[in-house]
Design an enzyme around this catalytic site. Structure first.
Site, PDB file in Angstrom:
ATOM      1  CG  ASP A  58      -1.820  -1.222   1.264  1.00 20.27           C
ATOM      2  OD1 ASP A  58      -2.388  -1.540   0.198  1.00 20.27           O
ATOM      3  OD2 ASP A  58      -1.940  -1.867   2.312  1.00 20.27           O
ATOM      4  CG  ASP A 108       1.224   0.697  -9.071  1.00 17.13           C
ATOM      5  OD1 ASP A 108       1.374   0.021  -8.032  1.00 17.13           O
ATOM      6  OD2 ASP A 108       0.431   1.650  -9.160  1.00 17.13           O
ATOM      7  CB  THR A 168       2.003  -9.801  -7.692  1.00 19.23           C
ATOM      8  OG1 THR A 168       1.687  -8.457  -8.064  1.00 19.23           O
ATOM      9  CG2 THR A 168       3.473  -9.884  -7.305  1.00 19.23           C
ATOM     10  CE1 TYR A 226      -3.916  -5.887  -5.073  1.00 12.85           C
ATOM     11  CE2 TYR A 226      -3.292  -3.581  -5.237  1.00 12.85           C
ATOM     12  CZ  TYR A 226      -4.077  -4.573  -4.678  1.00 12.85           C
ATOM     13  OH  TYR A 226      -5.012  -4.241  -3.740  1.00 12.85           O
ATOM     14  CD  GLU A 227       4.804  -7.942 -11.865  1.00  8.27           C
ATOM     15  OE1 GLU A 227       4.988  -8.326 -10.687  1.00  8.27           O
ATOM     16  OE2 GLU A 227       5.594  -8.163 -12.785  1.00  8.27           O
TER      17      GLU A 227
HETATM   18  N1  SAH Z   1       1.310  -8.544  -3.114  1.00 11.90           N
HETATM   19  C1  SAH Z   1      -0.029  -8.618  -3.671  1.00 11.90           C
HETATM   20  C2  SAH Z   1      -1.022  -7.718  -2.926  1.00 11.90           C
HETATM   21  C3  SAH Z   1      -0.695  -6.249  -2.916  1.00 11.90           C
HETATM   22  S1  SAH Z   1      -1.893  -5.281  -2.024  1.00 11.90           S
HETATM   23  C4  SAH Z   1       0.026  -8.293  -5.143  1.00 11.90           C
HETATM   24  O1  SAH Z   1       1.023  -7.708  -5.596  1.00 11.90           O
HETATM   25  O2  SAH Z   1      -0.927  -8.622  -5.867  1.00 11.90           O
HETATM   26  C5  SAH Z   1      -1.044  -5.056  -0.489  1.00 11.90           C
HETATM   27  C6  SAH Z   1      -1.341  -6.155   0.514  1.00 11.90           C
HETATM   28  O3  SAH Z   1      -0.572  -5.921   1.669  1.00 11.90           O
HETATM   29  C7  SAH Z   1      -2.802  -6.197   0.977  1.00 11.90           C
HETATM   30  O4  SAH Z   1      -3.300  -7.503   0.825  1.00 11.90           O
HETATM   31  C8  SAH Z   1      -2.737  -5.759   2.435  1.00 11.90           C
HETATM   32  O5  SAH Z   1      -3.732  -6.382   3.242  1.00 11.90           O
HETATM   33  C9  SAH Z   1      -1.336  -6.181   2.833  1.00 11.90           C
HETATM   34  N2  SAH Z   1      -0.762  -5.383   3.927  1.00 11.90           N
HETATM   35  C10 SAH Z   1      -0.751  -4.037   4.008  1.00 11.90           C
HETATM   36  N3  SAH Z   1      -0.148  -3.626   5.131  1.00 11.90           N
HETATM   37  C11 SAH Z   1       0.263  -4.748   5.783  1.00 11.90           C
HETATM   38  C12 SAH Z   1       0.927  -4.976   7.018  1.00 11.90           C
HETATM   39  N4  SAH Z   1       1.290  -3.943   7.790  1.00 11.90           N
HETATM   40  N5  SAH Z   1       1.169  -6.240   7.384  1.00 11.90           N
HETATM   41  C13 SAH Z   1       0.785  -7.288   6.601  1.00 11.90           C
HETATM   42  N6  SAH Z   1       0.139  -7.128   5.420  1.00 11.90           N
HETATM   43  C14 SAH Z   1      -0.129  -5.880   5.013  1.00 11.90           C
END
Ligand code: SAH
Length: 213
Positions: free
Chosen positions: A117, A153, A191, A193-194
């Site tokens: 995030d 991204d 991934t 998202y990627e």
């Molecule tokens: N890596 C995946 C998801 C990205 S979204 C991809 O690339 O498709 C970011 C993910 O990180 C979310 O699922 C969110 O729940 C998790 N996340 C965010 N902060 C976190 C934290 N402090 N500890 C563990 N997970 C976390």
């Protein structure tokens, strides 16, 4: 995504052989959980898990930990694990700020952060998983010489990360602002998202940094 109680998701997770309840009990002895002394690699924020499951299938001699705070997403991750099972994957539901309570010093040998995030507001900068406070935590649980691989991204978040790394014990070894036209693409596992961002034509940033304690 917020951390919230989701009884249904929790039940689904408990039914998975890969889910580790109360992971603190393995602090300093994850090799006992896996039943071998293979290196342990972790992805923080695994989301739906396509990346880490693919890695675990590809490298049976490495133990992987999918670390994710959102239970609902984790329930989706465990559904993707092949029926015949995946002995080198542990699924942990927790927040990255508790890493120290779950892993002993130097217990992990590689860390992946994928599309974390971005927390774009300046007042939320400390929540970014590549901010100084988190890098300090990673330094403790990672073994000397370990690699941190980060993809996003979000260019502003990427630039922020480069700056934070400069003030840390991690040294950037490789960097690209456009993964898909770089030689870092070789062997790349995209991934969830990627895939979305790449299809939209958004360039993907990636860096690999090494911890020098
Ligand atoms: N890596 C995946 C998801 C990205 S979204 C991809 O690339 O498709 C970011 C993910 O990180 C979310 O699922 C969110 O729940 C998790 N996340 C965010 N902060 C976190 C934290 N402090 N500890 C563990 N997970 C976390």
């Amino acid at each position: 995504m917020r951390l919230r109680k989701d009884p249904l998701a929790e039940e689904k997770l408990r039914n998975s052989e890969n889910y580790v309840e109360n992971p603190e009990r393995y602090r300093g002895r994850w090799h006992e959980y896996f039943g071998n002394n293979n290196p342990v690699h972790i992805e923080i924020g695994s989301g739906k898990g396509g990346f880490i499951i693919a890695l675990a299938l590809k490298n049976p001699d490495i133990n992987y930990i999918a670390f994710e705070k959102a239970l609902t997403v984790l329930a989706k991750l465990v559904r993707k694990i092949p029926e015949e099972g995946l002995k080198n994957l542990a699924v942990v539901s927790s927040d990255a700020k508790l890493l120290n309570e779950i892993f002993g010093e130097g217990e992990i040998e590689k860390l992946y952060l994928n599309f974390s995030d971005p927390w774009p507001k300046k007042r939320h900068a400390k929540r970014r998983l590549t901010s100084k406070g988190f890098l300090d935590l990673y330094e403790k649980v990672l073994k000397d010489g370990s690699l941190l691989e980060f993809k996003t991204d979000n260019r502003a978040f990427f630039d922020f990360t480069v700056e934070e790394l400069k003030n840390s014990r991690f040294e950037i070894k490789k960097i690209t602002y456009d993964l898909y036209s770089s030689d870092l693409l070789e062997g790349n596992i995209p991934t969830e998202y990627e895939i979305k961002f790449h299809e939209l034509g958004v360039p993907i940033n990636k860096l690999i940094a090494q911890l020098k304690k």
